[in-house]
Enzyme design. Structure first.
Site: not given
Ligand SMILES: C[S@@+](CC[C@H](N)C(=O)[O-])C[C@H]1O[C@@H](n2cnc3c(N)ncnc32)[C@H](O)[C@@H]1O
Length: 479
Positions: A164, A192, A208, A406
């Site tokens: 992350d 990154d 994700d 999402c």
């Protein structure tokens, strides 16, 4: 039953259905009224059903147990303090519980044996389908619920890499990993994801991706709740203004009556004008209630202007009265005008920019910034493409890549997939996230293109999620 009785029963049922539909329409309309027109346009553009918003307040929440824990549903009910624990058969060790249950009070939670995780997130891992002993990469891993799910499945013989770019989020992820005693399986790296490079290739890669998060409807639910509270406040304020104005109208009328019996000058036009203005302020306050209900930003801004000029007009009144040597009237009017102005300004503060939100809740600015800013949107789509491209590079031949977001937005989902398939046409193949088997995953619906699925509050009783899956072709099989 005679035919006439049956006909009347049928028409009763039809009427009931009609009423229900009208109720639904009205509810939708009310919710629409709470959202700014730019946002509702976004919903329409992305085929987002407004009924989602009726559902959110009734959502269950979901929990997952570690695979190795043997707990009966009765024990779970006792631990969570609710009888309403439902097993979700198509997800491993997965249960729904009522929204208001606080899992922090659970003994299993404090022992690191129970996770709070949305159904749609667990479904992403089911689609990735990691196997015991595999090496899996999660390219955007924080806060880490999916990563922990992966680690629980691959076990100690496997290795899960979590990457992350956000250090703070990575620290949170680190404590979650520690809490669930998965540090021996998970390796976290601050990097990154678009340039992260590892020599060894992964059996499976989860992208994700960072997105606008507009599918996180819980945020929306809170946002709508906040807006409702703000509107109620404004209605109360407006009502107070009307009541006060009515009282003042009565007072002024009494004054006028008193003056007219003592002084002919009292019937001057300025007094009449003042009463008219009280009435007009009452009307403005009425309008304000309507406008507050309509919640259209443009209209709200317009009414600020209208009221501003109204206030200026009102401020001329004491001057006129002063000219007519109505000293006492002037004093009352000035004070009264100031109070009204304050009230109107309070009422008129733009509800979309009111910072009534708590930490972790969305204000309208958050919406504008996250979902509606075209430059930010384009940057996000570019980032998603880069992340997916790097995920593809890091996956071994014959390995699997899952791309999820999402967001409901087509341009962050199906459009990115179409671009990816076109860019790497000979090297990847899209496959259905759940093998095209409804019994595998009943709680989703097809996406806008083949081999993609969508989760939404309506069909899944979960947050929004888009899922797509690819296999990286082996070189000898590539055309
Ligand atoms: C949707 S969240 C991921 C949720 C996570 N997979 C989970 O289940 O808990 C997106 C994450 O992407 C991270 N991110 C954004 N840009 C990134 C980049 N260039 N490289 C790696 N991570 C990035 C954000 O910090 C954020 O934590």
């Amino acid at each position: 039953m005679d035919p006439s009785q049956r006909t009347s029963e049928n028409s009763l049922v039809q009427n009931e259905q009609k009423n229900e539909e009208q109720d639904k329409e009205q509810k939708n309309k009310n919710i629409l009224d709470l959202l700014p027109s730019t946002f509702t346009q976004f919903l329409k553009d992305n085929n987002i059903n407004l009924e989602y918003f009726q559902e959110i307040e009734n959502f269950p929440r979901y929990i997952r147990l570690k695979p190795d824990i043997k707990v009966s549903i009765e024990e779970l009910k006792k631990d969570l303090g609710t009888d309403d624990v439902q097993k979700i058969d198509y997800l491993c060790n997965f249960y729904s519980i009522p929204e208001n249950v606080k899992i922090v009070n659970s003994k299993y939670y404090s022992q690191g044996l129970l996770y709070g995780i949305d159904l749609s997130s667990a479904a992403v891992i089911k689609s990735l389908d990691p196997q015991k002993g595999e090496k899996v990469l999660d390219l955007c891993c924080c806060p880490g619920m999916k990563l922990c799910n992966i680690a629980d499945i691959i076990g100690a013989e496997g290795k899960a890499f979590g990457v992350d770019i956000n250090e703070t989020r990575l620290n949170t992820c680190r404590s979650i990993v520690k809490k669930y005693k998965l540090d021996h399986i998970i390796k976290l790296e601050l990097a990154d994801g678009t340039t992260y490079n590892k020599e060894s290739q992964f059996d499976r890669v989860l992208v994700d991706a960072e997105c606008t998060h507009d599918g996180s409807l819980k945020h929306l639910a809170k946002f709508i709740k906040n807006q409702k509270a703000v509107i109620e406040d404004m209605q109360n304020n407006a009502k107070e203004t009307i009541d006060n104005n009515e009282q003042n109208l009565d007072k002024k009328q009494n004054n006028l009556d008193f003056k007219s019996s003592n002084n002919k000058d009292a019937e001057n036009p300025s007094c009449q004008l003042d009463d008219d203005q009280v009435e007009s302020l009452n009307q403005t306050a009425d309008k304000q209630v309507e406008q507050n209900n309509t919640c259209n930003q443009e209209e709200t801004n317009q009414s600020v202007d209208t009221l501003d000029s109204q206030i200026k007009e009102n401020q001329k009144v004491p001057q006129l009265q002063k000219d007519k040597k109505q000293g006492t009237e002037k004093k009352i009017s000035n004070r009264e005008l100031k109070r009204r102005k304050k009230q109107i300004e309070k009422n008129n503060s733009n509800i979309y920019t009111q910072k009534k939100v708590k930490k972790n809740e969305w204000s309208m600015e958050d919406f504008q910034e996250r979902v509606l800013d075209p430059i930010k949107l384009q940057n996000i789509v570019d980032l998603q493409k880069k992340l997916l491209t790097n995920g593809f590079k890091l996956c071994k031949e014959g390995g699997y890549i899952v791309y999820s977001t999402c967001s409901f937005a087509r341009n962050q989902n199906e459009d990115v997939v179409e671009w990816f398939l076109n860019e790497f046409k000979d090297q990847v193949e899209s496959i259905h996230p759940f093998n095209n088997d409804v019994s595998n995953m009943p709680a989703c619906k097809p996406g806008f293109i083949q081999n993609t699925v969508r989760f939404d509050p309506f069909v899944s009783k979960s947050g929004g999620m888009f899922v797509s899956k690819f296999i990286k072709k082996q070189k000898q099989l590539q055309n």
